[in-house]
Design a protein around this motif. Sequence first.
Motif, PDB file in Angstrom:
ATOM      1  N   ASN A 116     -40.291 -21.762 -18.240  1.00  9.72           N
ATOM      2  CA  ASN A 116     -41.693 -21.733 -18.664  1.00  9.72           C
ATOM      3  C   ASN A 116     -41.852 -22.575 -19.929  1.00  9.72           C
ATOM      4  O   ASN A 116     -41.188 -22.322 -20.942  1.00  9.72           O
ATOM      5  N   GLN A 117     -42.710 -23.581 -19.869  1.00 12.68           N
ATOM      6  CA  GLN A 117     -42.836 -24.536 -20.988  1.00 12.68           C
ATOM      7  C   GLN A 117     -43.243 -23.858 -22.281  1.00 12.68           C
ATOM      8  O   GLN A 117     -42.668 -24.113 -23.345  1.00 12.68           O
ATOM      9  N   LYS A 118     -44.230 -22.987 -22.214  1.00  8.48           N
ATOM     10  CA  LYS A 118     -44.701 -22.309 -23.426  1.00  8.48           C
ATOM     11  C   LYS A 118     -43.606 -21.450 -24.027  1.00  8.48           C
ATOM     12  O   LYS A 118     -43.391 -21.466 -25.250  1.00  8.48           O
ATOM     13  N   HIS A 119     -42.889 -20.719 -23.197  1.00  7.16           N
ATOM     14  CA  HIS A 119     -41.827 -19.851 -23.696  1.00  7.16           C
ATOM     15  C   HIS A 119     -40.677 -20.662 -24.289  1.00  7.16           C
ATOM     16  O   HIS A 119     -40.110 -20.285 -25.325  1.00  7.16           O
ATOM     17  N   PRO A 133     -54.230 -25.467 -25.355  1.00  7.35           N
ATOM     18  CA  PRO A 133     -54.510 -24.248 -26.126  1.00  7.35           C
ATOM     19  C   PRO A 133     -55.610 -24.532 -27.142  1.00  7.35           C
ATOM     20  O   PRO A 133     -55.732 -25.653 -27.646  1.00  7.35           O
ATOM     21  N   GLN A 185     -52.033 -15.362 -21.920  1.00 13.90           N
ATOM     22  CA  GLN A 185     -52.934 -15.728 -20.835  1.00 13.90           C
ATOM     23  C   GLN A 185     -53.912 -14.614 -20.518  1.00 13.90           C
ATOM     24  O   GLN A 185     -54.969 -14.855 -19.941  1.00 13.90           O
ATOM     25  N   PHE A 237     -49.367 -20.513 -29.062  1.00 11.53           N
ATOM     26  CA  PHE A 237     -48.765 -19.822 -27.919  1.00 11.53           C
ATOM     27  C   PHE A 237     -49.647 -18.617 -27.549  1.00 11.53           C
ATOM     28  O   PHE A 237     -49.305 -17.472 -27.843  1.00 11.53           O
ATOM     29  N   CYS A 267     -51.653 -27.859 -21.245  1.00 13.83           N
ATOM     30  CA  CYS A 267     -52.193 -26.494 -21.324  1.00 13.83           C
ATOM     31  C   CYS A 267     -53.470 -26.367 -22.150  1.00 13.83           C
ATOM     32  O   CYS A 267     -54.201 -25.389 -21.995  1.00 13.83           O
ATOM     33  N   TYR A 299     -47.027 -30.442 -24.073  1.00  8.05           N
ATOM     34  CA  TYR A 299     -47.527 -29.088 -23.774  1.00  8.05           C
ATOM     35  C   TYR A 299     -49.029 -28.998 -24.013  1.00  8.05           C
ATOM     36  O   TYR A 299     -49.780 -28.423 -23.207  1.00  8.05           O
TER      37      TYR A 299
END
Length: 281
Positions: free
Chosen positions: A117-120, A184, A192, A189, A182, A178
């Motif tokens: 998972n990219q965010k993690h 943000p 969701q 981070f 995504c 990222y």
Amino acid sequence: MGELRDRMAMEMELRGFVPGTQKAYLRAVSNLARHFNLSPDKVDSEQIKAYVLFLIRDRNLAGSTINVIIGALRFFYQEVLNMPELALSIPPRKTSKRLPEVFSKKELDRLFNVTKNQKHRLLLKAAYSGGLRISEAVRLEIADIDSGRMMIRVRQGKGRKDRYTLLSSVLLQELRDYFRACRPKKWLFPSQITGRPVDRATAHKVFMKAANLAGIRKKVSFHSLRHSFATHLLEAGVDLRTIQVLLGHSSISTTSIYLHIARFNISKGSEQVDLLNSQTL
């Protein structure tokens, strides 16, 4: 606890206790009351001592955890109930000094690579390359990434202090990828589900899952990323005072524990080191 809980919360807020400490202290007093099924103002000194022994013998809690609980009980009886004699009857527990576990570079590579998972993955990389506590990593904002100065702003870290730490060029490039994917809005981070920053429990689960998948057998936690940051900087020739500032330690004696862990076999100057760039190590 009702009214007593409200009084305790007010006293802690007046003294500027951070939310995490307030929560831990309230939980400690609540657990004492639940253990005896009594209001905490009805518990006597012998019962308190018996409860602490229960935590030591039966619960087998770490000395540092027990000292937090003792601190909460002493605060409650002295500052909320104005019963200093009862507070002083609870002695602090001596804690053993253990050196923290530190990742090798190969272990870190495995840890990051198994996190798909990219965010993690970026959450873990940011924590390591910036030496962030879990509470600091999850609450990073997009505005905290200062690409001009290659720094990360840490807002209201431990002790409610702001500071700056290193921004890895490798991390910056991955964060740009990222962001494009995504988008943000405020939090770097975000959850969701809530739109708020991802919570500490989730970050802990992400780390433990990655450590398990990476086959890491050391006794590690999310905080081991911060320990590794400090140790690897020291090994790369960065002076202890600079590391103290980057970590946000009030005393250099706290930072000096890494002198017992670092391997001093790398001859480099004290120029800025990018921990995610393998060419610098």
